[in-house]
Design an enzyme around this catalytic site. Structure first.
Site, PDB file in Angstrom:
ATOM      1  N   HIS A   1      -2.531   7.020   5.192  1.00 23.12           N
ATOM      2  CA  HIS A   1      -3.081   5.881   4.450  1.00 23.12           C
ATOM      3  C   HIS A   1      -4.279   5.269   5.172  1.00 23.12           C
ATOM      4  O   HIS A   1      -4.181   4.881   6.344  1.00 23.12           O
ATOM      5  CB  HIS A   1      -1.990   4.819   4.255  1.00 23.12           C
ATOM      6  CG  HIS A   1      -2.501   3.498   3.799  1.00 23.12           C
ATOM      7  ND1 HIS A   1      -3.308   3.345   2.690  1.00 23.12           N
ATOM      8  CD2 HIS A   1      -2.334   2.239   4.311  1.00 23.12           C
ATOM      9  CE1 HIS A   1      -3.612   2.068   2.538  1.00 23.12           C
ATOM     10  NE2 HIS A   1      -3.038   1.381   3.504  1.00 23.12           N
TER      11      HIS A   1
ATOM     12  N   ASN B   1     -10.417   0.784   1.954  1.00 26.20           N
ATOM     13  CA  ASN B   1      -8.969   0.772   1.751  1.00 26.20           C
ATOM     14  C   ASN B   1      -8.706   0.539   0.262  1.00 26.20           C
ATOM     15  O   ASN B   1      -8.813  -0.579  -0.231  1.00 26.20           O
ATOM     16  CB  ASN B   1      -8.329  -0.331   2.597  1.00 26.20           C
ATOM     17  CG  ASN B   1      -6.812  -0.393   2.451  1.00 26.20           C
ATOM     18  OD1 ASN B   1      -6.234   0.248   1.588  1.00 26.20           O
ATOM     19  ND2 ASN B   1      -6.169  -1.170   3.306  1.00 26.20           N
TER      20      ASN B   1
ATOM     21  N   CYS C   1       0.805  -1.220   0.000  1.00 18.68           N
ATOM     22  CA  CYS C   1       0.000   0.000   0.000  1.00 18.68           C
ATOM     23  C   CYS C   1       0.840   1.272   0.000  1.00 18.68           C
ATOM     24  O   CYS C   1       0.303   2.363  -0.203  1.00 18.68           O
ATOM     25  CB  CYS C   1      -0.933   0.013   1.215  1.00 18.68           C
ATOM     26  SG  CYS C   1      -2.106  -1.369   1.244  1.00 18.68           S
TER      27      CYS C   1
ATOM     28  N   HIS D   1     -14.314   5.619   5.154  1.00 24.72           N
ATOM     29  CA  HIS D   1     -15.764   5.413   5.219  1.00 24.72           C
ATOM     30  C   HIS D   1     -16.387   5.362   3.827  1.00 24.72           C
ATOM     31  O   HIS D   1     -17.227   4.498   3.540  1.00 24.72           O
ATOM     32  CB  HIS D   1     -16.397   6.546   6.037  1.00 24.72           C
ATOM     33  CG  HIS D   1     -17.883   6.445   6.177  1.00 24.72           C
ATOM     34  ND1 HIS D   1     -18.764   6.997   5.252  1.00 24.72           N
ATOM     35  CD2 HIS D   1     -18.655   5.835   7.111  1.00 24.72           C
ATOM     36  CE1 HIS D   1     -20.001   6.740   5.629  1.00 24.72           C
ATOM     37  NE2 HIS D   1     -19.972   6.039   6.745  1.00 24.72           N
TER      38      HIS D   1
ATOM     39  N   HIS E   1      12.558   1.150   4.975  1.00 24.93           N
ATOM     40  CA  HIS E   1      12.333  -0.271   4.659  1.00 24.93           C
ATOM     41  C   HIS E   1      12.902  -1.124   5.796  1.00 24.93           C
ATOM     42  O   HIS E   1      14.085  -1.027   6.116  1.00 24.93           O
ATOM     43  CB  HIS E   1      13.028  -0.610   3.345  1.00 24.93           C
ATOM     44  CG  HIS E   1      12.466  -1.820   2.657  1.00 24.93           C
ATOM     45  ND1 HIS E   1      12.228  -3.010   3.317  1.00 24.93           N
ATOM     46  CD2 HIS E   1      12.082  -2.020   1.368  1.00 24.93           C
ATOM     47  CE1 HIS E   1      11.740  -3.884   2.458  1.00 24.93           C
ATOM     48  NE2 HIS E   1      11.638  -3.310   1.273  1.00 24.93           N
TER      49      HIS E   1
ATOM     50  N   HIS F   1      -1.887  19.872   6.633  1.00 25.98           N
ATOM     51  CA  HIS F   1      -2.789  18.781   6.236  1.00 25.98           C
ATOM     52  C   HIS F   1      -2.054  17.445   6.300  1.00 25.98           C
ATOM     53  O   HIS F   1      -0.869  17.363   5.978  1.00 25.98           O
ATOM     54  CB  HIS F   1      -3.317  19.015   4.818  1.00 25.98           C
ATOM     55  CG  HIS F   1      -3.944  20.364   4.623  1.00 25.98           C
ATOM     56  ND1 HIS F   1      -5.186  20.689   5.119  1.00 25.98           N
ATOM     57  CD2 HIS F   1      -3.482  21.491   3.994  1.00 25.98           C
ATOM     58  CE1 HIS F   1      -5.471  21.933   4.800  1.00 25.98           C
ATOM     59  NE2 HIS F   1      -4.454  22.443   4.124  1.00 25.98           N
TER      60      HIS F   1
END
Length: 515
Positions: A414, A447, A247, A443, A326, A410
């Site tokens: 994710h 995802n 993702c 909502h 990572h 802002h």
């Protein structure tokens, strides 16, 4: 009342008694203490942030006073002095010009985000909870305990009733063929790209760089080749297809496009981020592998980047930083999101119980690198001082958590699930409005994997909150395990583009969530 109470102790005869007056100091209420602390901290940040100005101001006053007292004879003597030192002046000027030339030639070229678009699926692909459960039951693959588990996950997930699943999953039995998966990919990618090219008024043949990321669906020819074929892109296009990166791959794709734009002058780069669900639905009863069924939904984004200086005026944002972390060298981190087969041979993605703890550690490493790049010097001093005190004097001192609200207006976190958003809101000490875009995206769309951060940015634009100079932090987590951050600066007051995914529903948001 002045905040203190009084009492008297004295003799009982009333004649010449000696009284002792005791003043009892009352504590300020907790909310007043917090207000005072807040203003003290704001004052500290103001002083540190403007320290150079405050130091130079007296110097400027002294110089001004001296300049006002200068007479023509002083100027004449200065000119004569400069004439006798002409060689030194020419040498210094040449060094200055050379240094400025080297700086201009070697500084990184700015990368602009001209526009972006997010795919809005058609209404017939919506999957309200009742339909989702009915179809899961009708497949005949799930035991009663697995069905009940999915129902509970859905109710607590933070997803709404209007998320989307691909066409093939609306059939009984589900259509999970290669053709159905290709159809899903084409609908999402081409839908986002059609909108992007129309809004940006760009001819597809002008695109010089193409980066596509999709973790779980990597056909031959590749997804990037499908786009080249569809839009008849030029033959010398530099195209890349990223697979299996989870993702957070959307930020990785932006980073790759940025590196390519630094090398190839005066061109456009397109980044397409999506995930494919059709062939990656899990039809077994392993609970750790059922969770993705309940969270992942159809979605995708397309982003147009440019290194042309002429595009600055019409671009929305400038890319400031990309920081990638990572933790694949750690075995637990490597296996916490893992595609495998269950005991019955059915393939799915397993989520480890250690996932949130590993995400927290990876985030800590990421913000340790990002912090010095974005935080004001006042926050860096507090963080460094606390770290030194903890190391040298008291190991029990709590580490200072930098206030990233001073660095960003802002936040696009994710939308991996309610737990992810809750954890970052708590650990970064954010307010509900800072995570509103993430919660509402989860909502409304679920995802959507690597594209979720773009739905969140579109939400912020649709709400009319993006102002010139505002800074945006996009942060994403992915398998491997990775945490990647991208920082953007708004170049103008940004309005939502046409065909925004929030166009028909933004007035309904934010909604009140009940778990």
């Amino acid at each position: 009342m002045d905040g203190a109470g009084e009492s008297r102790l004295g003799g009982g005869d009333g004649h010449g008694s000696v009284g002792v007056q005791i003043r009892q100091t009352r504590r300020l209420p907790d909310f007043l203490q917090s207000v005072n602390l807040k203003y003290v901290k704001l004052g500290y940040h103001y002083v540190i942030s403007n320290l150079l100005t405050l130091c130079l101001l007296p110097l400027a006053v002294v110089i001004s006073v001296q300049a006002s007292q200068t007479n023509p004879d002083d100027l004449r003597h200065l000119w004569i002095h400069l004439q006798y030192n002409l060689v030194s002046i020419i040498t210094c000027s040449a060094i200055l010009v050379f240094g400025l030339t080297v700086y201009v030639m070697t500084r990184p070229r700015p990368v602009y985000l001209v526009d972006f678009s997010c795919y809005l699926p058609p209404d017939h692909l919506k999957a309200p909870f009742s339909r989702f459960m009915d179809h899961s039951r009708l497949t005949g693959d799930f035991e009663d305990s697995a069905l009940e588990f999915q129902r509970k996950i859905l109710e607590r997930s933070g997803l709404g009733e209007d998320t989307y699943v691909p066409e093939g999953m609306h059939h009984v039995p589900p259509r999970i063929s290669m053709a159905a998966a290709r159809e899903e990919a084409e609908q999402v990618m081409f839908g986002a790209l059609d909108s992007l090219f129309a809004n940006a008024n760009v001819n597809p043949k002008e695109i010089g760089i193409l980066v596509v990321n999709c973790s779980l669906f990597n056909p031959t020819p590749s997804l990037s080749a499908m786009i080249v074929n569809k839009y008849k892109l030029r033959g010398n296009i530099r195209s890349y297809n990223l697979g299996g990166m989870g993702c957070s791959a959307g930020v990785i794709a932006v980073d790759l496009a940025k590196d390519m734009l630094l090398v190839h002058r005066k061109t456009y780069a397109v980044v397409v981020s999506t995930e494919n669900i059709t062939q990656n639905w899990y039809f077994g009863n392993n609970k750790a592998m059922l969770i993705p069924n309940c969270l992942f939904r159809v979605g995708g984004s397309a982003v147009l980047l440019s290194n042309k200086s002429s595009d600055k005026r019409r671009s929305k944002y400038r890319l400031s930083h990309v920081v990638r972390t990572h933790r694949g060298a750690d075995d637990k981190a490597f296996r916490c999101v893992y595609q495998e087969q269950d005991d019955t041979g059915r393939t799915g993605v397993s989520l480890s119980k250690d996932l949130m703890a590993i995400a927290g550690e990876t985030l800590k490493t990421n913000i340790t690198t990002l912090g010095p790049l974005v935080l004001p010097i006042s926050e860096q001093i507090l963080f460094f001082t606390t770290l030194v005190v903890k190391k040298l004097f008291n190991g029990k001192v709590k580490p200072y958590i930098p206030d990233f609200k001073l660095a960003f207006e802002h936040f696009c976190i994710h939308a991996g699930g309610r737990a992810v958003i809750d954890e970052l809101e708590k650990n970064l000490q954010l307010s509900p409005v800072h995570v509103e875009a993430s919660r509402m995206t989860l909502h409304r769309f679920g995802n959507t994997s690597s594209s979720s951060i773009w739905y969140e940015l579109a939400y912020t634009e649709a709400k009319g909150r993006m102002r010139r100079g505002n800074r945006v932090w996009q942060i994403a987590f992915g398998s491997g395990f990775k945490c990647n951050s991208a920082v953007w600066e708004a170049l103008r007051n940004v309005k939502p583009s046409k065909n925004s995914p929030w166009e028909d529903c933004i007035d309904k948001y934010p909604v009140t969530l009940s778990y």
